[in-house]
Write a protein that holds these residues in place. Sequence first.
Motif, mmCIF file in Angstrom:
data_model
loop_
_atom_site.group_PDB
_atom_site.id
_atom_site.type_symbol
_atom_site.label_atom_id
_atom_site.label_comp_id
_atom_site.label_asym_id
_atom_site.label_seq_id
_atom_site.Cartn_x
_atom_site.Cartn_y
_atom_site.Cartn_z
ATOM 1 N N GLU A 94 -115.756 14.699 -48.291
ATOM 2 C CA GLU A 94 -116.666 15.273 -49.267
ATOM 3 C C GLU A 94 -116.938 14.260 -50.380
ATOM 4 O OE1 GLU A 94 -115.444 18.989 -50.916
ATOM 5 O OE2 GLU A 94 -116.319 20.125 -49.261
ATOM 6 N N ARG A 117 -107.117 18.684 -47.775
ATOM 7 C CA ARG A 117 -107.549 19.994 -47.307
ATOM 8 C C ARG A 117 -108.727 19.778 -46.365
ATOM 9 N NH1 ARG A 117 -111.151 23.662 -49.904
ATOM 10 N NH2 ARG A 117 -111.044 22.382 -51.792
ATOM 11 N N ARG A 119 -112.016 21.279 -44.205
ATOM 12 C CA ARG A 119 -113.037 22.268 -43.884
ATOM 13 C C ARG A 119 -113.558 21.972 -42.480
ATOM 14 N NH1 ARG A 119 -117.510 22.660 -46.000
ATOM 15 N NH2 ARG A 119 -117.848 20.594 -46.889
ATOM 16 N N GLY A 124 -118.013 25.218 -42.924
ATOM 17 C CA GLY A 124 -116.936 24.789 -43.817
ATOM 18 C C GLY A 124 -115.752 25.729 -43.850
ATOM 19 N N GLU A 125 -115.453 26.364 -42.717
ATOM 20 C CA GLU A 125 -114.304 27.268 -42.671
ATOM 21 C C GLU A 125 -113.005 26.489 -42.893
ATOM 22 O OE1 GLU A 125 -114.309 30.593 -42.348
ATOM 23 O OE2 GLU A 125 -116.492 30.495 -42.464
ATOM 24 N N PRO A 126 -112.030 27.097 -43.569
ATOM 25 C CA PRO A 126 -110.762 26.389 -43.778
ATOM 26 C C PRO A 126 -109.991 26.220 -42.469
ATOM 27 C CG PRO A 126 -110.613 28.650 -44.595
ATOM 28 C CD PRO A 126 -112.037 28.426 -44.236
ATOM 29 N N ASP A 127 -109.456 25.053 -42.279
ATOM 30 C CA ASP A 127 -108.594 24.808 -41.120
ATOM 31 C C ASP A 127 -107.279 25.553 -41.332
ATOM 32 O OD1 ASP A 127 -106.594 23.476 -39.382
ATOM 33 O OD2 ASP A 127 -108.198 22.051 -38.986
ATOM 34 N N ASN A 130 -104.352 24.056 -43.293
ATOM 35 C CA ASN A 130 -104.270 24.035 -44.759
ATOM 36 C C ASN A 130 -103.157 24.944 -45.265
ATOM 37 O OD1 ASN A 130 -106.538 22.368 -44.775
ATOM 38 N ND2 ASN A 130 -107.956 24.067 -45.105
ATOM 39 N N VAL A 201 -110.708 16.667 -50.165
ATOM 40 C CA VAL A 201 -111.250 17.495 -49.083
ATOM 41 C C VAL A 201 -111.968 16.638 -48.038
ATOM 42 C CG1 VAL A 201 -112.745 19.449 -48.486
ATOM 43 C CG2 VAL A 201 -111.538 19.408 -50.692
ATOM 44 N N VAL A 203 -113.985 16.923 -44.093
ATOM 45 C CA VAL A 203 -114.733 17.835 -43.231
ATOM 46 C C VAL A 203 -114.555 17.384 -41.783
ATOM 47 C CG1 VAL A 203 -116.987 18.838 -42.687
ATOM 48 C CG2 VAL A 203 -116.434 18.201 -45.051
ATOM 49 N N SER A 205 -115.757 18.282 -37.883
ATOM 50 C CA SER A 205 -116.769 19.026 -37.135
ATOM 51 C C SER A 205 -116.653 18.710 -35.646
ATOM 52 C CB SER A 205 -118.169 18.678 -37.649
ATOM 53 O OG SER A 205 -119.137 19.507 -37.064
#
Length: 295
Positions: A94, A117, A119, A124-127, A130, A201, A203, A205
């Motif tokens: 991010e 952290r 996503r 962007g759902e939390p893994d 986390n 943070v 990301v 995907s």
Amino acid sequence: MTADTRTTVVVITHNRRDQLLATLDRLAALPERPPVIVVDNASTDGTPQAVAERHPGATVLTPGRNLGAPGRTIGVRHARTPYVAFSDDDSWWEPGALARAADLLDRHPRVGLLAARVRVGPDGEPDPLNDRLADSPLDRAADLPGTPVLGFLACAAVARREAYLEAGGYHPILFLGGEETLLAYDLAAHGWGVCHCPDVVAVHSPVGGVRPGRPAVQLRNAALTAWLRRPLAVALRHTRGIAVRARRDPEAREALRDLLGRLPAALRERRPLPAAVEAAARRLDVQGAVEGAVP
């Protein structure tokens, strides 16, 4: 934000040119404008040429064979910044995350690695990782900026280059899949702190779900990690668990075959953890057993 020259992003890739190019687009758009090193693990889809054309500012290293996770170590050795962040060809950072991580590393010289952290996906759902990291049972340390952990996601970590190299980087015997725990153990064994910092943070995907053979590799590598660093009773427990599952589970049978093939090399490189690190690993074993994560 002006360019931040403290952190290099190291990306490993293998035959995922289009995903990699999209990731590099995102890294190039970061306000920190970090240097980027791509380690191409013997792709056959024209990845090095495509990167050179679209992102000429990125450094592309081509070791000539698929090294798996240890390919990251080649990138770290090539980097000239005090910190290195890791991305895979399906993950990025991010805006501002790398600057926050570098600030934390500047202020806390014992930190060897920050676990970010994560996503996941376009929403962007939390893994789920986390929560596991945040709930680590390890005692807080005054000289660490976050919860101490002995695990992380490889594509969502920022490391002190000196610490990573002192610990030896990712071990070649594991290749790829669940390789993070061994590096966390080795960092801690050298006195470096590993901690979870949710303000940093990344990301992730991923495309296509779980890769074929991945569960077997993760079973194998968990057991190999135990043989490399943990007491014999722990290593035997992992191996026995795989053997029991192998009676009915083809993934476990594959894991057992691969484990036995690599076991002589693991025994030659066995180096048990210092007592304090082993005690921390045992506390995390209990957490994993409660959550059903230990074979």
